[in-house]
Design a protein around this motif. Structure first.
Motif, PDB file in Angstrom:
ATOM      1  N   ALA A  47      39.275  22.898  33.004  1.00 58.21           N
ATOM      2  CA  ALA A  47      38.867  23.696  31.985  1.00 58.21           C
ATOM      3  C   ALA A  47      39.475  25.040  31.783  1.00 58.21           C
ATOM      4  N   ALA A  48      39.615  25.948  32.708  1.00 56.00           N
ATOM      5  CA  ALA A  48      40.086  27.196  32.390  1.00 56.00           C
ATOM      6  C   ALA A  48      41.673  27.078  32.743  1.00 56.00           C
ATOM      7  N   VAL A  49      41.979  26.340  33.514  1.00 53.66           N
ATOM      8  CA  VAL A  49      43.535  26.320  34.065  1.00 53.66           C
ATOM      9  C   VAL A  49      43.737  27.045  34.767  1.00 53.66           C
ATOM     10  N   ILE A  50      43.500  28.557  34.565  1.00 54.92           N
ATOM     11  CA  ILE A  50      43.681  29.716  35.463  1.00 54.92           C
ATOM     12  C   ILE A  50      42.711  30.655  35.155  1.00 54.92           C
ATOM     13  N   SER A  51      41.904  31.136  36.098  1.00 59.15           N
ATOM     14  CA  SER A  51      40.665  31.976  35.904  1.00 59.15           C
ATOM     15  C   SER A  51      41.082  33.355  36.848  1.00 59.15           C
ATOM     16  N   PRO A  52      41.761  34.374  36.296  1.00 59.54           N
ATOM     17  CA  PRO A  52      41.823  35.489  36.953  1.00 59.54           C
ATOM     18  C   PRO A  52      40.745  36.052  37.822  1.00 59.54           C
ATOM     19  N   ILE A  53      40.480  36.595  38.854  1.00 57.05           N
ATOM     20  CA  ILE A  53      39.576  37.414  39.570  1.00 57.05           C
ATOM     21  C   ILE A  53      39.895  38.773  39.588  1.00 57.05           C
ATOM     22  N   GLY A  54      39.072  39.507  38.974  1.00 65.16           N
ATOM     23  CA  GLY A  54      39.150  41.112  38.992  1.00 65.16           C
ATOM     24  C   GLY A  54      38.302  41.877  39.958  1.00 65.16           C
ATOM     25  N   GLU A  55      37.258  41.068  40.411  1.00 63.86           N
ATOM     26  CA  GLU A  55      36.451  41.798  41.422  1.00 63.86           C
ATOM     27  C   GLU A  55      35.554  40.826  42.379  1.00 63.86           C
ATOM     28  N   LEU A  92      32.191  40.851  45.119  1.00 63.93           N
ATOM     29  CA  LEU A  92      31.192  41.466  45.755  1.00 63.93           C
ATOM     30  C   LEU A  92      30.947  40.620  47.003  1.00 63.93           C
ATOM     31  N   TRP A  93      31.076  41.424  48.116  1.00 70.29           N
ATOM     32  CA  TRP A  93      31.150  41.073  49.514  1.00 70.29           C
ATOM     33  C   TRP A  93      30.268  41.943  50.431  1.00 70.29           C
ATOM     34  N   GLN A  94      29.118  41.542  50.831  1.00 68.66           N
ATOM     35  CA  GLN A  94      28.348  42.555  51.659  1.00 68.66           C
ATOM     36  C   GLN A  94      27.926  43.681  51.280  1.00 68.66           C
ATOM     37  N   GLY A  95      27.767  43.646  49.867  1.00 68.16           N
ATOM     38  CA  GLY A  95      27.369  44.912  49.071  1.00 68.16           C
ATOM     39  C   GLY A  95      28.434  45.736  48.644  1.00 68.16           C
ATOM     40  N   GLU A  96      29.688  45.500  48.912  1.00 73.80           N
ATOM     41  CA  GLU A  96      30.748  46.338  48.207  1.00 73.80           C
ATOM     42  C   GLU A  96      31.501  45.504  47.537  1.00 73.80           C
ATOM     43  N   LYS A  97      31.799  46.267  46.581  1.00 77.39           N
ATOM     44  CA  LYS A  97      32.714  45.730  45.263  1.00 77.39           C
ATOM     45  C   LYS A  97      34.173  46.002  45.713  1.00 77.39           C
ATOM     46  N   LEU A  98      34.941  44.851  45.594  1.00 76.26           N
ATOM     47  CA  LEU A  98      36.483  44.975  46.073  1.00 76.26           C
ATOM     48  C   LEU A  98      37.285  44.684  44.783  1.00 76.26           C
ATOM     49  N   SER A  99      37.848  45.483  44.204  1.00 79.84           N
ATOM     50  CA  SER A  99      38.689  45.422  42.841  1.00 79.84           C
ATOM     51  C   SER A  99      40.152  44.843  43.122  1.00 79.84           C
ATOM     52  N   VAL A 100      40.421  43.767  42.218  1.00 75.83           N
ATOM     53  CA  VAL A 100      41.820  43.277  42.513  1.00 75.83           C
ATOM     54  C   VAL A 100      42.585  43.428  40.994  1.00 75.83           C
ATOM     55  N   GLN A 101      43.766  43.963  41.431  1.00 77.88           N
ATOM     56  CA  GLN A 101      44.604  44.030  40.218  1.00 77.88           C
ATOM     57  C   GLN A 101      44.137  45.261  39.178  1.00 77.88           C
ATOM     58  N   ASN A 102      43.259  46.073  39.728  1.00 81.29           N
ATOM     59  CA  ASN A 102      42.424  47.098  38.756  1.00 81.29           C
ATOM     60  C   ASN A 102      41.592  46.421  37.816  1.00 81.29           C
ATOM     61  N   GLY A 103      41.141  45.075  38.198  1.00 84.55           N
ATOM     62  CA  GLY A 103      40.295  44.423  37.130  1.00 84.55           C
ATOM     63  C   GLY A 103      41.068  43.786  36.192  1.00 84.55           C
ATOM     64  N   GLU A 104      42.580  43.554  36.056  1.00 83.96           N
ATOM     65  CA  GLU A 104      43.217  43.303  35.064  1.00 83.96           C
ATOM     66  C   GLU A 104      43.944  42.015  35.627  1.00 83.96           C
ATOM     67  N   THR A 105      44.605  41.120  34.705  1.00 86.55           N
ATOM     68  CA  THR A 105      45.065  40.024  34.938  1.00 86.55           C
ATOM     69  C   THR A 105      46.614  40.167  35.498  1.00 86.55           C
ATOM     70  N   GLY A 106      46.736  39.519  36.452  1.00 84.90           N
ATOM     71  CA  GLY A 106      48.084  39.687  36.905  1.00 84.90           C
ATOM     72  C   GLY A 106      49.175  38.942  36.402  1.00 84.90           C
ATOM     73  N   GLU A 107      50.416  39.634  36.758  1.00 85.46           N
ATOM     74  CA  GLU A 107      51.433  38.847  36.330  1.00 85.46           C
ATOM     75  C   GLU A 107      51.788  37.380  36.440  1.00 85.46           C
ATOM     76  N   LEU A 108      51.643  37.017  37.833  1.00 87.41           N
ATOM     77  CA  LEU A 108      51.677  35.758  38.278  1.00 87.41           C
ATOM     78  C   LEU A 108      50.575  34.798  37.444  1.00 87.41           C
ATOM     79  N   SER A 109      49.289  35.281  37.573  1.00 85.99           N
ATOM     80  CA  SER A 109      48.371  34.320  37.070  1.00 85.99           C
ATOM     81  C   SER A 109      48.708  34.105  35.479  1.00 85.99           C
ATOM     82  N   LYS A 110      49.202  35.254  34.758  1.00 85.49           N
ATOM     83  CA  LYS A 110      49.594  34.968  33.481  1.00 85.49           C
ATOM     84  C   LYS A 110      50.583  33.988  33.131  1.00 85.49           C
ATOM     85  N   LYS A 111      51.615  34.070  34.193  1.00 90.09           N
ATOM     86  CA  LYS A 111      52.748  33.264  33.986  1.00 90.09           C
ATOM     87  C   LYS A 111      52.336  31.833  34.204  1.00 90.09           C
TER      88      LYS A 111
END
Length: 363
Positions: free
Chosen positions: A304-312, A314-333
């Motif tokens: 459906a989505a092909v690629i769905s980037p993950i920006g955050e 939530l694990w054990q009550g802590e929020k873990l940001s990925v790529q500052n919540g933005e789409t990464g270069e490899l994901s986009k490519k």
């Protein structure tokens, strides 16, 4: 390719096609469908294309009671040159047979049903939308139809293909989603049906998804069902992580669905000489990489989505940001490359595309 001799009954009442900008996933279906029956001792028989219609089953049909069903999902694309492309359809039907085997359903002939699908697409070729990002979603499935309240493999089945025009998964470009790591519920375990595409897997995931929705998260990240430690899938997608220059995805272990997009991503990464490994990866490893600043990207993959980037996460009550919540270069490519191949905007060095020859259908 094997030819398939089948009857075609064309609809005398055509549906109104929806506007491309109003397409919703799985809401509207084309004028026709493909059906084929199975009876033990007779095998698969009576392949036919008929007007899209309701199916009638006995209340004791085994599908309702014991869940013998499998399905697939793939798409047809209309290129700017008005050619019809399928993306690796043989992989979907091969995977369907693996699901069939796990659910004790008799296998289909991959070549014959692929030819049947092509004919169905030709009959309903006018339903393939041509707007940017749109496609024709294809849903093949098998259900047990024998009327019998006994816990045993059915002696009767129907194989059906229905199709639905769908819009762009991302209306305004791909955007990272927020994911909650699931701690209470289990999707599948090794030895179960996790590697089969069967409805029960999705039914069992609904409660966790309902909880994550209420907390404002788009999907759940599934951990293994035994130790609740190792990552398996995200929602109904396979998942990848780029850590310190290496792309890692959970190894197929008997409880993970072997995605066609997943396989394509791995092949692309090898082609680009980007390090990629299929191995066991724990949530703690991802956590430590995020804290060390080496978790560069994370993304899900699926039809459906092909690629769905993950920006955050939530694990054990802590929020873990990925790529500052933005789409990464490899994901986009990866997204651009795969969708360009699927839509005929770039060359296909992997021979992933199957062309569907069009023809005039006489009513």
């Amino acid at each position: 390719m094997k030819e398939i001799d089948m009857e075609i009954t064309l609809s005398t009442t055509k549906k109104t096609k929806p506007q491309a900008d109003k397409l919703e996933f799985g809401k509207v279906f084309t004028d026709h469908m493909f059906i084929m029956d199975y009876i033990t001792g007779q095998g698969w028989h009576d392949p036919r294309i008929v007007p899209y219609q309701k199916i009638t089953l006995d209340p004791s049909a085994m599908i309702f009671h014991y869940g013998q069903s499998v399905f697939e999902g793939l798409k047809a694309y209309l290129t700017s040159d008005k050619e019809i492309f399928l993306f690796r359809p043989e992989k979907n039907f091969q995977r369907l047979n693996k699901s069939n085997e796990r659910l004790c359903i008799p296998p289909i002939d991959v070549d014959k049903v692929l030819e049947a699908l092509k004919e169905l697409i030709r009959v309903d070729q006018g339903w393939i939308p041509d707007a940017e990002g749109t496609s024709l979603y294809i849903r093949p499935f098998v259900i047990a139809t024998e009327p019998y309240l006994g816990v045993a493999p059915s002696d009767r089945y129907q194989f059906i293909i229905i199709m639905s025009p769908v819009g762009s998964y991302y209306k305004e470009g791909i955007h990272p989603i927020r994911i909650a790591v699931e701690q209470a519920f289990t999707r599948a375990v090794n030895g179960g049906t996790g590697e089969a595409k069967t409805g029960g897997n999705y039914a069992s995931s609904l409660k966790a998804q309902e909880v994550s929705d209420k907390e404002g998260y788009a999907q759940v990240l599934w951990l293994d069902g035994i130790e609740k430690k190792y990552i398996e899938e995200v929602g109904s997608m396979n998942v990848f992580f780029k850590i310190n220059g290496e792309v890692v995805t959970p190894a197929l272990n008997g409880s993970i669905l072997p995605g066609v997009t997943r396989d394509s991503i791995i092949e692309l990464l090898h082609h680009w000489n980007i390090p990629v490994s299929e191995r066991q990866i724990s949530m703690d490893e991802v956590y430590q990489a995020q804290k060390a600043g080496t978790l560069e990207e994370a993304f899900g993959t699926g039809t459906a989505a092909v690629i769905s980037p993950i920006g955050e996460f939530l694990w054990q009550g802590e929020k873990l940001s990925v790529q500052n919540g933005e789409t990464g270069e490899l994901s986009k490519k990866l997204y651009d490359t795969l969708t360009d191949i699927q839509n005929g905007r770039s060359d296909d060095p992997f021979n992933w595309i199957t062309k569907v020859e069009q023809k005039v259908i006489q009513n």
